[in-house]
Design a protein around this motif. Structure first.
Motif, PDB file in Angstrom:
ATOM      1  N   TRP A 228       0.821  -1.228   0.000  1.00 31.24           N
ATOM      2  CA  TRP A 228       0.000   0.000   0.000  1.00 31.24           C
ATOM      3  C   TRP A 228       0.848   1.269   0.000  1.00 31.24           C
ATOM      4  O   TRP A 228       0.397   2.321  -0.406  1.00 31.24           O
ATOM      5  CB  TRP A 228      -0.900   0.043   1.248  1.00 31.24           C
ATOM      6  CG  TRP A 228      -1.723  -1.172   1.421  1.00 31.24           C
ATOM      7  CD1 TRP A 228      -2.675  -1.642   0.553  1.00 31.24           C
ATOM      8  CD2 TRP A 228      -1.671  -2.107   2.506  1.00 31.24           C
ATOM      9  NE1 TRP A 228      -3.206  -2.795   1.034  1.00 31.24           N
ATOM     10  CE2 TRP A 228      -2.623  -3.107   2.238  1.00 31.24           C
ATOM     11  CE3 TRP A 228      -0.928  -2.193   3.680  1.00 31.24           C
ATOM     12  CZ2 TRP A 228      -2.841  -4.184   3.086  1.00 31.24           C
ATOM     13  CZ3 TRP A 228      -1.138  -3.258   4.535  1.00 31.24           C
ATOM     14  CH2 TRP A 228      -2.089  -4.240   4.235  1.00 31.24           C
ATOM     15  N   ILE A 229       2.073   1.134   0.551  1.00 29.30           N
ATOM     16  CA  ILE A 229       2.871   2.345   0.773  1.00 29.30           C
ATOM     17  C   ILE A 229       4.138   2.291  -0.075  1.00 29.30           C
ATOM     18  O   ILE A 229       4.900   1.328  -0.001  1.00 29.30           O
ATOM     19  CB  ILE A 229       3.249   2.463   2.269  1.00 29.30           C
ATOM     20  CG1 ILE A 229       1.974   2.590   3.108  1.00 29.30           C
ATOM     21  CG2 ILE A 229       4.179   3.655   2.500  1.00 29.30           C
ATOM     22  CD1 ILE A 229       2.211   2.599   4.597  1.00 29.30           C
ATOM     23  N   ALA A 230       4.363   3.320  -0.900  1.00 31.66           N
ATOM     24  CA  ALA A 230       5.569   3.388  -1.728  1.00 31.66           C
ATOM     25  C   ALA A 230       6.423   4.557  -1.269  1.00 31.66           C
ATOM     26  O   ALA A 230       5.911   5.525  -0.694  1.00 31.66           O
ATOM     27  CB  ALA A 230       5.174   3.580  -3.186  1.00 31.66           C
TER      28      ALA A 230
ATOM     29  N   SER B  90       8.168   3.407  -7.915  1.00 25.04           N
ATOM     30  CA  SER B  90       7.349   3.418  -6.701  1.00 25.04           C
ATOM     31  C   SER B  90       5.877   3.701  -7.001  1.00 25.04           C
ATOM     32  O   SER B  90       5.022   3.498  -6.147  1.00 25.04           O
ATOM     33  CB  SER B  90       7.905   4.415  -5.685  1.00 25.04           C
ATOM     34  OG  SER B  90       7.896   5.674  -6.260  1.00 25.04           O
ATOM     35  N   THR B  91       5.592   4.172  -8.230  1.00 22.49           N
ATOM     36  CA  THR B  91       4.202   4.532  -8.516  1.00 22.49           C
ATOM     37  C   THR B  91       3.578   3.692  -9.633  1.00 22.49           C
ATOM     38  O   THR B  91       2.401   3.860  -9.939  1.00 22.49           O
ATOM     39  CB  THR B  91       4.099   6.027  -8.904  1.00 22.49           C
ATOM     40  OG1 THR B  91       5.027   6.292  -9.963  1.00 22.49           O
ATOM     41  CG2 THR B  91       4.421   6.919  -7.731  1.00 22.49           C
TER      42      THR B  91
ATOM     43  N   ARG C 263       2.673   0.621  -9.778  1.00 17.55           N
ATOM     44  CA  ARG C 263       1.483  -0.048  -9.268  1.00 17.55           C
ATOM     45  C   ARG C 263       0.888   0.923  -8.260  1.00 17.55           C
ATOM     46  O   ARG C 263       1.334   0.984  -7.123  1.00 17.55           O
ATOM     47  CB  ARG C 263       1.859  -1.344  -8.526  1.00 17.55           C
ATOM     48  CG  ARG C 263       2.546  -2.382  -9.370  1.00 17.55           C
ATOM     49  CD  ARG C 263       1.661  -3.569  -9.637  1.00 17.55           C
ATOM     50  NE  ARG C 263       0.778  -3.874  -8.549  1.00 17.55           N
ATOM     51  CZ  ARG C 263       1.052  -4.730  -7.563  1.00 17.55           C
ATOM     52  NH1 ARG C 263       2.182  -5.369  -7.549  1.00 17.55           N
ATOM     53  NH2 ARG C 263       0.187  -4.944  -6.603  1.00 17.55           N
ATOM     54  N   ARG C 264      -0.051   1.685  -8.679  1.00 14.94           N
ATOM     55  CA  ARG C 264      -0.597   2.788  -7.901  1.00 14.94           C
ATOM     56  C   ARG C 264      -0.665   2.501  -6.388  1.00 14.94           C
ATOM     57  O   ARG C 264      -1.508   1.730  -5.925  1.00 14.94           O
ATOM     58  CB  ARG C 264      -2.007   3.106  -8.418  1.00 14.94           C
ATOM     59  CG  ARG C 264      -2.626   4.326  -7.839  1.00 14.94           C
ATOM     60  CD  ARG C 264      -3.942   4.638  -8.534  1.00 14.94           C
ATOM     61  NE  ARG C 264      -4.469   5.868  -8.009  1.00 14.94           N
ATOM     62  CZ  ARG C 264      -5.232   5.934  -6.936  1.00 14.94           C
ATOM     63  NH1 ARG C 264      -5.559   4.826  -6.311  1.00 14.94           N
ATOM     64  NH2 ARG C 264      -5.649   7.102  -6.488  1.00 14.94           N
ATOM     65  N   PRO C 265       0.225   3.138  -5.586  1.00 10.32           N
ATOM     66  CA  PRO C 265       0.181   2.900  -4.146  1.00 10.32           C
ATOM     67  C   PRO C 265      -0.952   3.711  -3.503  1.00 10.32           C
ATOM     68  O   PRO C 265      -1.430   4.674  -4.109  1.00 10.32           O
ATOM     69  CB  PRO C 265       1.533   3.437  -3.669  1.00 10.32           C
ATOM     70  CG  PRO C 265       1.853   4.528  -4.641  1.00 10.32           C
ATOM     71  CD  PRO C 265       1.265   4.124  -5.957  1.00 10.32           C
ATOM     72  N   GLU C 266      -1.367   3.312  -2.318  1.00 10.88           N
ATOM     73  CA  GLU C 266      -2.399   4.104  -1.639  1.00 10.88           C
ATOM     74  C   GLU C 266      -1.781   5.335  -0.993  1.00 10.88           C
ATOM     75  O   GLU C 266      -2.436   6.368  -0.867  1.00 10.88           O
ATOM     76  CB  GLU C 266      -3.135   3.230  -0.630  1.00 10.88           C
ATOM     77  CG  GLU C 266      -3.923   2.181  -1.383  1.00 10.88           C
ATOM     78  CD  GLU C 266      -4.911   1.420  -0.555  1.00 10.88           C
ATOM     79  OE1 GLU C 266      -4.910   1.562   0.680  1.00 10.88           O
ATOM     80  OE2 GLU C 266      -5.680   0.664  -1.154  1.00 10.88           O
ATOM     81  N   VAL C 267      -0.510   5.193  -0.580  1.00  9.12           N
ATOM     82  CA  VAL C 267       0.186   6.340   0.002  1.00  9.12           C
ATOM     83  C   VAL C 267       1.601   6.387  -0.581  1.00  9.12           C
ATOM     84  O   VAL C 267       2.290   5.366  -0.634  1.00  9.12           O
ATOM     85  CB  VAL C 267       0.268   6.221   1.546  1.00  9.12           C
ATOM     86  CG1 VAL C 267       1.079   7.379   2.133  1.00  9.12           C
ATOM     87  CG2 VAL C 267      -1.122   6.186   2.172  1.00  9.12           C
TER      88      VAL C 267
END
Ligand SMILES: Nc1ncnc2c1ncn2[C@@H]1O[C@H](COP(=O)(O)OP(=O)(O)OP(=O)(O)O)[C@@H](O)[C@H]1O
Ligand SMILES: [Mg+2]
Length: 259
Positions: free
Chosen positions: A81-83, A162-163, A165-169
């Motif tokens: 979830w977090i990148a 880091s983005t 795979r669309r992270p939530e945060v």
């Protein structure tokens, strides 16, 4: 999207070197907010990002992402979830691997599939497509080893990785600080484009006051482990560098009076 309650982090407790890095921090960040975090050295900015990412455990408090309590989860479990992008361009990428292999690894993050020996043309085309808007020509060098890239190219690649795979945060800790001014601006522009296009919930630490004013939808100032300023919208748009520096001095005086 990100809800932090009563976060407290003390380094070397009960010793002469005791440092309270986070003092009961509460913070709610809505989905799609782009939050810029400023503050002097040692204010607690990196500690805040590190406890959210899971690199540091907390002494008190809780962290929730999209309603899930992640406080007790290790970093690798939170990574779905977090990148993150760090200040050091070498930290987010594997130097001995090619650009496309690095992108393939980040595309697979958290999946059960393993990296296959060869990449399909469709994957290559997709990587070229995400690299092109960076304007660095990396799409023509998909098989180049990453340790041959400049710091700015490597940092832009870290950002994509880091983005992808669309992270939530998304957590950015001074990710342009090690770059020359022109490259820093390019990487910042790529950051804003990606954050806006994917409507990412983002926390970005910077010492660049100009960036803090221009970018983001909300601005936090930290001082001695506390959030001492939290502005958004119109109020943020009206801020000047002088006003920010004045707010910083006010926070410093207040804390001196309290202690
Ligand atoms: N691993 C650690 N061990 C001991 N003390 C630490 C550690 N990490 C941070 N600290 C202390 O915690 C406080 C907050 O540090 P932090 O790195 O979060 O500050 P920062 O706001 O990111 O500063 P900078 O702008 O210099 O990066 C400081 O007093 C620092 O010395
Ligand atoms: Mg820091």
């Amino acid at each position: 999207m990100l809800a932090v309650r009563g976060l407290r982090k003390v380094f070397h407790p009960n010793t002469l070197n005791e440092r309270v890095a986070l003092r009961d921090v509460d913070l709610d960040i809505d989905a799609g907010e782009f939050v810029v975090v400023i503050g002097g050295n040692g204010a607690g900015k990196s500690t805040l990002l590190n406890v959210v990412a899971g690199d540091l455990s907390v002494d008190a408090g809780s962290i929730r992402v999209a309603g899930r309590d992640i406080t007790a989860l290790p970093t690798h479990r939170r990574a779905q979830w977090i990148a993150r992008v760090f200040q050091d361009p070498s930290l987010g990428t594997a130097g001995s691997m090619s650009i496309e292999e690095n992108l393939a690894i980040s595309q697979l993050r958290g999946c059960r599939r393993t990296l296959r020996a060869g990449l399909r043309d469709a994957e290559r085309a997709h990587y070229a497509q995400v690299l092109t808007p960076l304007g660095l020509g990396l799409e023509k060098r998909l098989d180049a080893r990453v340790d041959l890239l400049s710091g700015g190219q490597r940092q832009a690649l870290s950002l994509l990785m880091s983005t992808i795979r669309r992270p939530e945060v998304l957590l950015l800790d001074e990710h342009t600080a090690a770059l020359d001014p022109l490259t820093a601006t390019r990487v910042m522009e790529a950051t804003v484009r990606i954050v806006e296009e994917s409507r990412l919930t983002t926390l970005m630490v910077t010492h660049n006051m100009q960036h803090a004013i221009v970018y983001g939808s909300r601005l936090l100032m930290m001082h001695q482990g506390r959030i001492v300023l939290d502005v958004r919208g119109e109020e943020k748009a009206r801020l000047s560098i002088e006003a920010l520096i004045e707010r910083f001095h006010i926070a410093d005086d207040k804390i001196l009076l309290q202690s």
